[in-house]
Design an enzyme around this catalytic site. Structure first.
Site, PDB file in Angstrom:
ATOM      1  N   HIS A   1      -9.005   3.903  -0.961  1.00 27.08           N
ATOM      2  CA  HIS A   1      -7.660   3.317  -0.915  1.00 27.08           C
ATOM      3  C   HIS A   1      -7.390   2.495  -2.175  1.00 27.08           C
ATOM      4  O   HIS A   1      -7.461   1.257  -2.143  1.00 27.08           O
ATOM      5  CB  HIS A   1      -7.546   2.456   0.347  1.00 27.08           C
TER       6      HIS A   1
ATOM      7  N   CYS B   1       0.821  -1.220   0.000  1.00 28.65           N
ATOM      8  CA  CYS B   1       0.000   0.000   0.000  1.00 28.65           C
ATOM      9  C   CYS B   1       0.851   1.265   0.000  1.00 28.65           C
ATOM     10  O   CYS B   1       0.316   2.368  -0.162  1.00 28.65           O
ATOM     11  CB  CYS B   1      -0.926   0.006   1.217  1.00 28.65           C
TER      12      CYS B   1
END
Ligand SMILES: CC(C)(COP(=O)(O)OP(=O)(O)OC[C@H]1O[C@@H](n2cnc3c(N)ncnc32)[C@H](O)[C@@H]1OP(=O)(O)O)[C@@H](O)C(=O)NCCC(=O)NCCS
Length: 384
Positions: free
Chosen positions: A332, A83
């Site tokens: 996200h 991420c």
């Protein structure tokens, strides 16, 4: 090292994207280059973040993006750090520009996963954990962050409402952000009534699965074009790693890589936490925002949840946190997330954050975590 600036920035709306990651990346990259007052041929290197290209049957997307920009001869590389991929890509761009290897570099992150089921996306994401010890035994990211949340709640006096306040704040900010995935406010009643995903995390403690693309252009101070916007000075670009598996950590009350990267960044910038005006932190789950604020040194251990519950981190509070809506509500899209945080800071500084402006924009910090903290990047920016 040369002084290095962010001179252009652009983002897609996060959520469900009709474009492929490659198309969206090319489009936002072109917008960021124009924003910077540059021509594509002035880009010396492209750094791409795209973790899950396989989900679209497309790896090695850098040359395709550069070809779309009309600069197929420019080198590119795909950076993978879960991420935190695009903040890692930004760090590589910073190194190249500050080190004098290229005058300007493009950083672009893109991800498209919304065509996958929640189960498939969860399975894909989980391979960024420690596979033989965590993933193969059934761990998922909601499960791993639930473990961190349980440890925190056992160690400190907290209430569910303190975590609810973080979700409510980030949803309220996202409701004012045209780039956000979940542009809706929620109430404490909605938060408390939402289903448990992985105990103690509820639906509104979790970020959604989002598609999205974001890009910035990094230039050496002496070679900027005629930027349409006020540039950001990169005061620090720091990264750190840590043991991946939670079972091998000495404690679960923070992320060691955040502590290390944060300390390095403050040293580089010669700043202290109290000198930062606002921040974008990695809140993939509400507990992650709490841990980030403590690990970065903004609050003593065990107090950030309470302070958040008291409104300190609201847009008009003493320390605005995640004015974009954060991962929780802006969304996200894994590989776009880190560079998207920088887009938000650029927009705040340039008065383009209509309706969600923070009161002071002199200095800002972006914090982006890979998985449960196997990797972390911290960038600090200031106005000229
Ligand atoms: C929380 C989660 C399990 C929900 O998945 P789901 O139950 O399959 O949800 P769906 O995709 O079917 O969406 C159902 C509705 O909930 C909403 N929703 C989904 N996830 C949401 C979230 N995290 N927060 C708020 N709303 C959410 C959707 O927008 C949709 O709303 P709509 O009906 O008004 O369109 C999933 O979003 C998740 O796993 N998130 C964590 C992702 C993750 O681990 N990322 C890595 C972090 S390290």
């Amino acid at each position: 090292m040369r002084e290095t600036w962010i001179v252009g920035a652009a983002s897609s709306r996060y959520g469900k994207m009709a474009e492929t990651a490659r198309e969206a990346a090319t489009r936002v990259a072109m917008e960021a280059i124009r924003d910077a007052g540059l021509e594509p041929k002035q880009i010396g290197h492209t750094f791409v973040a795209n973790c899950f290209g396989l989900a679209e049957h497309q790896a090695h997307v850098g040359p395709l993006i550069n070809s779309g920009l009309g600069i197929p001869e420019v080198p590119s590389v795909t950076v993978e750090s879960a991420c935190s991929s695009s903040s890692a890509a930004l760090h590589e761009a910073f190194v190249q520009v500050a080190g004098g290897f290229v005058d300007s570099a493009l950083v672009v992150g893109a991800e498209r996963l919304s065509h996958l089921t929640t189960q498939t996306a969860t399975t894909f994401f989980a391979i960024a954990a420690d596979y033989p010890f965590e993933t193969r035994n059934g761990a998922t990211f909601p499960g791993l962050y639930a473990t961190l949340a349980s440890a925190y709640r056992a160690a400190y006096r907290t209430t569910p409402e303190m975590f609810g306040a973080i979700a409510i704040k980030n949803h309220a900010n996202a409701a004012r952000n045209p780039h956000a995935h979940l542009q809706k406010e929620i109430s404490m009643e909605t938060y408390l009534a939402s289903p448990i995903v992985a105990s103690p995390l509820r639906l509104y403690d979790c970020c959604p699965f989002s598609d999205g693309a974001a890009a910035v252009v990094v230039s050496a101070r002496e070679s900027i074009g005629r930027p349409a916007r006020e540039p950001l000075v990169v005061r620090a670009s720091a990264r750190a790693g840590a043991v991946t598996g939670l079972h091998d950590r000495p404690d679960l009350l923070g992320l060691p890589s955040t502590r290390t990267a944060g300390a390095r960044a403050f040293r580089q910038a010669r700043l202290e936490p109290r000198e930062i005006d606002f921040l974008e932190v990695h809140d993939c789950f509400t507990i992650a925002e709490v841990l980030a604020l403590e690990d970065l040194g903004f609050f003593p251990k065990g107090t950030a949840a309470r302070e958040s519950g008291d409104g300190v981190t609201a847009r008009d509070g003493r320390l605005p946190v995640n004015p974009s809506g954060g991962l929780k509500a802006k969304g996200h899209p894994v590989s776009a997330t880190g560079v998207g945080q920088v887009v938000e800071i650029f927009e705040q500084v340039n008065g383009r954050a209509g309706g969600r402006e923070v009161p002071r924009t002199g200095t800002a910090l972006a914090h982006n975590v890979g998985a449960t903290g196997g990797s972390c990047s911290v960038h600090i920016f200031s106005r000229r």
